[in-house]
Design an enzyme around this catalytic site. Structure first.
Site, short mmCIF file in Angstrom:
data_model
loop_
_atom_site.label_atom_id
_atom_site.label_comp_id
_atom_site.label_asym_id
_atom_site.label_seq_id
_atom_site.Cartn_x
_atom_site.Cartn_y
_atom_site.Cartn_z
N ASP A 138 0.89 -1.17 0.00
CA ASP A 138 0.00 0.00 0.00
C ASP A 138 0.92 1.22 0.00
O ASP A 138 1.53 1.54 1.02
CB ASP A 138 -0.88 -0.05 1.26
N LYS A 188 3.02 11.36 -3.69
CA LYS A 188 1.88 10.71 -4.37
C LYS A 188 0.87 11.74 -4.87
O LYS A 188 0.11 11.47 -5.79
CB LYS A 188 1.23 9.73 -3.39
N GLU A 203 -7.16 0.70 -4.18
CA GLU A 203 -7.14 0.58 -2.72
C GLU A 203 -8.45 0.03 -2.13
O GLU A 203 -8.42 -0.90 -1.32
CB GLU A 203 -6.76 1.93 -2.10
N ASP A 257 -12.89 5.54 1.77
CA ASP A 257 -11.44 5.51 2.02
C ASP A 257 -10.88 6.93 1.97
O ASP A 257 -10.70 7.51 0.90
CB ASP A 257 -10.81 4.62 0.92
#
Ligand code: AMP
Length: 523
Positions: A8, A70, A171, A193
């Site tokens: 992850d 990211k 994810e 999420d």
């Protein structure tokens, strides 16, 4: 084939897992922590640091410490998101070739894929140390709402880390795999999420080991960082009002504020008030200035109310796209560190009219799911099938700047579709295929993934030639496009390589450099 790890790769933290004796387990790093900060730094002595050692020295070395890469990966330098980050982050973001944002720390410039590659290499190292064997293959997760460019850049990062990226999975889908493992049930679940930098909402159906994503929605530039930012703005304004000093241009002070804001935010998830105490944050003619204040949970909630509201818009869209009503949803699972905030939990509870499931650890569940998928891909875990969707519509630009949609968002992948197009001028010898991803009817408003030219079309009146354009999206969500002149059979095809990702040559060079620095003592 050796074991496959699941990674992850988070905005704030990363986590690695593997399947052992049929069960997915999170692998702790050498410090015993199950998560590793996605932070990379170069010290004044030229030493490269990753994870906790990098995070710990952030305040004293703010301009040479990279976090939240990211949020930049796969974006164009001129995009609003990159420009906003360049204003906020203490490290320098510069324009590289083909509008690619690059990160400059000390005297070195890195692409975002390279920085992510360095984090992934650390996760690979953590896994190898734990397993006592070398690891070559991985499944890496990305936000469901990542576009093709962001996915390709993440895959490049994996290659830079020396990993064979078997699959890139979303994810929420990974979270669903971990949540669903061992549950022999037929359920529809919603996964909310909210991580450090991105928000994803997905609705999935699980039955007999098949996890099918029904719809997904989200925002790749909305996450915990934005909550921190609101506290930082609040503190900056208060300090300026009290002392007449603007701390924005002081990168060390800004980093201290950011750290304090995040700590206060986490405290406010448990308590009603948090104290912020930053001595010697600035000085003026009258000597040192200190920042001391208290923020209550109510105050914080009013600062971020609109961000939470914004996530609910994606939730609404997702439920609509899944063609479901609220009563059809059996469980709601929350993932991502920011969901620990009581206001977020309450908003989810109110929206779905049920309390979110508490049985999963929001920090670990995504990596566990990636490990399950990795194991399934090499035949280690049976009875797992993940059917995911493409988050954004795909098409090409047609005459007049219109967006011709060939694949709708939320179509199950892998998928391929084709359509016949024609010329707009007599004797037109070539056509330009501009590949776009997005939801806008106007081509230019969508993301341009790439373009190529199909030449050598024999002379013919306009509208007569038949050009077949085929789109292919693989299981990792990566796009290939081909165009074929039906009369001559001539074909052009590309794996869409967006303008803002690394060129093949540059990627090879970086992989080579990283491989060179990877030597270890044998005994
Ligand atoms: P992730 O990307 O899932 O690792 O989530 C990281 C984000 O969760 C960061 O913005 C953290 O500040 C935030 N976070 C972690 N713990 C808490 C907490 N107890 N309360 C609020 N936010 C948190």
């Amino acid at each position: 084939m050796g074991r496959v790890i699941g990674i992850d790769l988070g905005t704030t933290n990363s986590c690695v897992a593997v399947v052992e004796d049929g069960q997915p387990v999170v692998i702790p790093n050498s410090g015993g922590y199950k998560i590793t900060p996605s932070v990379f730094a170069i010290t004044t002595h030229g030493e490269q640091l990753v994870g906790y050692p990098a995070k710990r020295q952030t305040i004293t070395n703010a301009s040479n410490t990279v976090f939240a890469a990211k949020r930049l990966i796969g974006r164009r330098f001129a995009s609003a998101e990159v420009q906003r980050s360049a204003e906020l982050y203490p490290y320098e973001i510069v324009e590289g070739p083909n509008e690619d944002p690059r990160i400059r720390i000390t005297d070195r410039t890195f692409s975002c894929a390279e920085v992510s590659g360095i984090i992934l290499r650390e996760m690979k190292r953590v896994a190898e140390e734990y397993l006592g064997e070398s690891v070559e293959s991985a499944v890496i997760t990305v936000p469901a709402y990542f576009n093709d460019t962001q996915r390709q850049s993440t895959r490049d990062a994996g290659r830079i880390a020396g990993l064979d990226v078997l699959r890139i999975i979303n994810e929420p889908a990974a979270a669903a795999l971990a949540y669903g493992m061992g549950r022999d049930v037929d359920e529809k679940i919603a996964i909310y999420d909210l991580g450090g930098g991105t928000f994803d909402m997905s609705i999935l159906e699980m039955s007999d080991g098949v996890v099918e994503v029904l719809a997904t929605a989200g925002d790749t530039f909305l996450g915990g960082e934005d909550f921190d930012r609101r506290i930082v703005e609040y503190l900056l304004a208060g300090f300026q009002e009290e002392h007449g000093i603007d701390l924005r241009s002081d990168s060390t002070a800004m980093q201290r504020l950011k750290d304090a804001a995040e700590k206060a935010k986490c405290t406010l998830s448990l308590r009603e008030r948090a104290e912020i105490n930053l001595p010697f944050i600035a000085s003026d003619g009258d000597g040192a200035r200190h920042l001391t204040c208290e923020i209550t949970r109510d105050e914080f909630e009013s600062l971020v109310e609109d961000i939470v509201e914004q996530t609910l818009k994606s939730v609404e869209l997702c439920v609509r796209d899944a063609d479901l009503s609220m009563k059809d949803i059996d469980h709601v699972v929350v993932v991502g560190g920011q969901t620990r905030m009581p206001m977020v939990q309450q908003a989810v509870t109110d929206y779905f009219q049920q309390r979110p499931h508490k049985g999963v650890n929001p920090d670990e569940v995504v990596a566990l799911g990636a490990a399950i998928q990795g194991s399934a891909l090499v035949g280690g875990t049976e009875d797992v099938l993940l059917l995911d969707v493409t988050p954004l519509s795909l098409g090409i630009s047609t005459y007049g700047g219109h967006f011709a949609r060939l694949i709708d968002r939320n179509t199950t992948v892998p998928v391929n579709k084709s359509h016949i197009f024609t010329t707009t001028r007599d004797d037109q010898a070539a056509v330009k295929i501009r590949v776009l991803q997005g939801e806008n009817e106007t081509a230019l408003e969508n993301d341009l993934l790439g373009e190529f030219v199909l030449a050598g079309i024999p002379p013919a009146p306009k509208g007569e030639p038949e050009i077949e354009v085929g789109f292919d999206i693989d299981s990792s969500g990566i796009v290939s496009v081909s165009a074929r002149d039906m009369a001559t059979g001539m074909q052009q095809s590309i794996t869409v390589n967006s303008k803002s990702t690394l060129s093949a040559e540059e990627l090879e060079l970086i992989i080579e450099e990283n491989a060179l620095s990877d030597v270890e003592f044998k005994r």
